[in-house]
Design a protein around this motif. Structure first.
Motif, PDB file in Angstrom:
ATOM      1  N   LEU A 107      31.169  33.275  26.034  1.00  0.00           N
ATOM      2  CA  LEU A 107      32.550  33.575  25.645  1.00  0.00           C
ATOM      3  C   LEU A 107      32.680  34.968  25.050  1.00  0.00           C
ATOM      4  CD1 LEU A 107      33.676  30.150  24.148  1.00  0.00           C
ATOM      5  CD2 LEU A 107      34.311  31.148  26.352  1.00  0.00           C
ATOM      6  N   SER A 108      31.649  35.455  24.370  1.00  0.00           N
ATOM      7  CA  SER A 108      31.743  36.796  23.795  1.00  0.00           C
ATOM      8  C   SER A 108      31.748  37.872  24.868  1.00  0.00           C
ATOM      9  CB  SER A 108      30.591  37.039  22.819  1.00  0.00           C
ATOM     10  OG  SER A 108      29.370  37.160  23.525  1.00  0.00           O
ATOM     11  N   CYS A 109      31.266  37.558  26.058  1.00  0.00           N
ATOM     12  CA  CYS A 109      31.227  38.530  27.150  1.00  0.00           C
ATOM     13  C   CYS A 109      32.506  38.565  27.963  1.00  0.00           C
ATOM     14  CB  CYS A 109      30.059  38.214  28.092  1.00  0.00           C
ATOM     15  SG  CYS A 109      28.463  38.481  27.304  1.00  0.00           S
ATOM     16  N   ILE A 110      33.342  37.543  27.835  1.00  0.00           N
ATOM     17  CA  ILE A 110      34.579  37.514  28.615  1.00  0.00           C
ATOM     18  C   ILE A 110      35.451  38.685  28.200  1.00  0.00           C
ATOM     19  CG2 ILE A 110      36.740  36.250  29.021  1.00  0.00           C
ATOM     20  CD1 ILE A 110      35.106  33.675  28.848  1.00  0.00           C
ATOM     21  N   GLY A 111      35.957  39.410  29.165  1.00  0.00           N
ATOM     22  CA  GLY A 111      36.821  40.567  28.896  1.00  0.00           C
ATOM     23  C   GLY A 111      36.036  41.845  28.668  1.00  0.00           C
ATOM     24  N   GLU A 112      34.707  41.737  28.578  1.00  0.00           N
ATOM     25  CA  GLU A 112      33.900  42.920  28.367  1.00  0.00           C
ATOM     26  C   GLU A 112      32.956  43.151  29.532  1.00  0.00           C
ATOM     27  OE1 GLU A 112      32.388  43.609  24.581  1.00  0.00           O
ATOM     28  OE2 GLU A 112      34.022  42.619  23.561  1.00  0.00           O
ATOM     29  N   ALA A 113      33.182  42.450  30.625  1.00  0.00           N
ATOM     30  CA  ALA A 113      32.322  42.609  31.789  1.00  0.00           C
ATOM     31  C   ALA A 113      32.489  44.016  32.353  1.00  0.00           C
ATOM     32  CB  ALA A 113      32.677  41.568  32.846  1.00  0.00           C
ATOM     33  N   GLU A 114      31.455  44.485  33.014  1.00  0.00           N
ATOM     34  CA  GLU A 114      31.511  45.781  33.668  1.00  0.00           C
ATOM     35  C   GLU A 114      32.637  45.802  34.697  1.00  0.00           C
ATOM     36  OE1 GLU A 114      29.660  48.777  33.492  1.00  0.00           O
ATOM     37  OE2 GLU A 114      29.137  47.903  31.568  1.00  0.00           O
ATOM     38  N   THR A 115      33.336  46.896  34.733  1.00  0.00           N
ATOM     39  CA  THR A 115      34.362  47.094  35.737  1.00  0.00           C
ATOM     40  C   THR A 115      33.779  48.022  36.792  1.00  0.00           C
ATOM     41  OG1 THR A 115      36.094  46.868  34.083  1.00  0.00           O
ATOM     42  CG2 THR A 115      36.698  47.959  36.131  1.00  0.00           C
ATOM     43  N   ARG A 161      39.531  46.837  31.064  1.00  0.00           N
ATOM     44  CA  ARG A 161      40.867  46.574  31.599  1.00  0.00           C
ATOM     45  C   ARG A 161      41.695  47.837  31.783  1.00  0.00           C
ATOM     46  NH1 ARG A 161      41.745  41.255  31.552  1.00  0.00           N
ATOM     47  NH2 ARG A 161      44.006  41.375  31.506  1.00  0.00           N
ATOM     48  N   VAL A 162      41.064  49.026  31.748  1.00  0.00           N
ATOM     49  CA  VAL A 162      41.788  50.280  31.937  1.00  0.00           C
ATOM     50  C   VAL A 162      41.096  51.139  32.988  1.00  0.00           C
ATOM     51  CG1 VAL A 162      42.761  50.298  29.602  1.00  0.00           C
ATOM     52  CG2 VAL A 162      40.623  51.496  30.058  1.00  0.00           C
ATOM     53  N   ALA A 163      41.888  51.970  33.637  1.00  0.00           N
ATOM     54  CA  ALA A 163      41.360  52.900  34.632  1.00  0.00           C
ATOM     55  C   ALA A 163      42.227  54.150  34.625  1.00  0.00           C
ATOM     56  CB  ALA A 163      41.359  52.264  36.023  1.00  0.00           C
ATOM     57  N   VAL A 164      41.606  55.264  34.971  1.00  0.00           N
ATOM     58  CA  VAL A 164      42.330  56.522  35.107  1.00  0.00           C
ATOM     59  C   VAL A 164      42.069  57.037  36.517  1.00  0.00           C
ATOM     60  CG1 VAL A 164      42.605  58.887  34.272  1.00  0.00           C
ATOM     61  CG2 VAL A 164      42.102  57.038  32.657  1.00  0.00           C
ATOM     62  N   ASP A 219      48.349  39.107  33.615  1.00  0.00           N
ATOM     63  CA  ASP A 219      48.601  38.331  34.837  1.00  0.00           C
ATOM     64  C   ASP A 219      47.647  38.709  35.971  1.00  0.00           C
ATOM     65  OD1 ASP A 219      49.627  40.816  35.553  1.00  0.00           O
ATOM     66  OD2 ASP A 219      51.615  40.060  36.083  1.00  0.00           O
ATOM     67  N   GLY A 220      46.678  39.606  35.694  1.00  0.00           N
ATOM     68  CA  GLY A 220      45.673  39.974  36.680  1.00  0.00           C
ATOM     69  C   GLY A 220      46.098  41.079  37.632  1.00  0.00           C
ATOM     70  N   VAL A 221      47.208  41.765  37.341  1.00  0.00           N
ATOM     71  CA  VAL A 221      47.719  42.841  38.200  1.00  0.00           C
ATOM     72  C   VAL A 221      47.467  44.185  37.520  1.00  0.00           C
ATOM     73  CG1 VAL A 221      49.788  43.827  39.275  1.00  0.00           C
ATOM     74  CG2 VAL A 221      49.498  41.340  39.178  1.00  0.00           C
ATOM     75  N   TRP A 222      46.880  45.122  38.291  1.00  0.00           N
ATOM     76  CA  TRP A 222      46.728  46.493  37.796  1.00  0.00           C
ATOM     77  C   TRP A 222      48.090  47.161  37.861  1.00  0.00           C
ATOM     78  CZ3 TRP A 222      42.644  48.685  35.448  1.00  0.00           C
ATOM     79  CH2 TRP A 222      41.418  48.052  35.556  1.00  0.00           C
ATOM     80  N   ARG A 223      48.555  47.680  36.710  1.00  0.00           N
ATOM     81  CA  ARG A 223      49.869  48.324  36.629  1.00  0.00           C
ATOM     82  C   ARG A 223      49.746  49.732  36.061  1.00  0.00           C
ATOM     83  NH1 ARG A 223      51.688  42.971  35.687  1.00  0.00           N
ATOM     84  NH2 ARG A 223      53.152  42.410  37.338  1.00  0.00           N
ATOM     85  N   VAL A 224      50.684  50.577  36.486  1.00  0.00           N
ATOM     86  CA  VAL A 224      50.769  51.949  35.986  1.00  0.00           C
ATOM     87  C   VAL A 224      51.338  51.918  34.572  1.00  0.00           C
ATOM     88  CG1 VAL A 224      51.934  54.173  36.293  1.00  0.00           C
ATOM     89  CG2 VAL A 224      51.094  52.895  38.296  1.00  0.00           C
ATOM     90  N   ARG A 237      46.403  49.844  33.843  1.00  0.00           N
ATOM     91  CA  ARG A 237      45.940  48.779  32.959  1.00  0.00           C
ATOM     92  C   ARG A 237      45.965  47.461  33.718  1.00  0.00           C
ATOM     93  NH1 ARG A 237      49.745  48.670  28.403  1.00  0.00           N
ATOM     94  NH2 ARG A 237      51.050  47.464  29.783  1.00  0.00           N
ATOM     95  N   LEU A 238      44.933  46.677  33.548  1.00  0.00           N
ATOM     96  CA  LEU A 238      44.905  45.330  34.111  1.00  0.00           C
ATOM     97  C   LEU A 238      45.641  44.434  33.145  1.00  0.00           C
ATOM     98  CD1 LEU A 238      43.893  43.460  36.364  1.00  0.00           C
ATOM     99  CD2 LEU A 238      41.807  43.120  35.020  1.00  0.00           C
ATOM    100  N   ASP A 239      46.849  44.020  33.518  1.00  0.00           N
ATOM    101  CA  ASP A 239      47.679  43.197  32.653  1.00  0.00           C
ATOM    102  C   ASP A 239      47.176  41.754  32.632  1.00  0.00           C
ATOM    103  OD1 ASP A 239      49.266  45.221  31.708  1.00  0.00           O
ATOM    104  OD2 ASP A 239      51.010  44.748  32.936  1.00  0.00           O
TER     105      ASP A 239
END
Length: 163
Positions: free
Chosen positions: A15-23, A102-105, A142-147, A138-140
């Motif tokens: 559970l501590s790894c959820i949300g911190e997985a490699e992108t 959960r972020v990208a540039v 709801d699982g959608v990457w948004r500007v 940003r990965l919102d």
């Protein structure tokens, strides 16, 4: 008891790894390139409601030579009107993507061709533009990457201002 503690420790670790997985930047880049193809098509067809849903509620779009469009509704309002003025043909080219969590540039380049119709504001003629851009995605939830931030920078000189 030892099995329960071991299972609890394992579960806590997972559970501590959820949300911190490699992108994987390659995976994110593929998503962004598909979104850009959607944007090009939606602008060309004037389908701004579809394009607006790719922007976060708190988005900022910073078009050249104009004040920023703050929020999804401001984006929708401006572009709904602007696409009524004529044809907007964008070509977006992703040059690089950096992603973490959960972020990208995205850094890219663009070209634009505008062809006005009879509804265009007086004096607004056809034009071409080209430049570079930076987009913060940003990965919102709801699982959608948004500007979140969209900052195009024209490489052409600004039109001469009437004095």
């Amino acid at each position: 008891m030892r099995v329960v503690l071991t299972a609890a420790a394992f579960l806590a670790g997972v559970l501590s790894c959820i949300g911190e997985a490699e992108t994987d930047p390659g995976d994110v880049r593929a998503v962004i390139e598909r979104r850009n193809a959607d944007f090009e098509r939606w602008y060309a067809k004037g389908e701004i409601d579809s394009a607006a849903m790719m922007f976060a509620e708190d988005a900022w779009q910073m078009p050249p030579n104009l004040p920023p469009l703050v929020g999804r509704q401001a984006y929708r309002d401006f572009w709904s009107q602007a696409t009524g003025w004529g044809d907007w043909m964008f070509d977006l080219r992703t040059e690089d993507v950096t992603a973490a969590g959960r972020v990208a540039v995205e850094r890219g380049s663009y070209s634009l061709r505008f062809t006005p119709n009879d509804a265009a504001p007086e004096g607004m003629g056809p034009f071409d533009d080209e430049g570079n851009y930076v987009v913060y995605w940003r990965l919102d939830p709801d699982g959608v990457w948004r500007v979140v931030w969209d900052a195009p920078v024209s490489t052409k000189p600004a039109p001469a201002q009437a004095e």
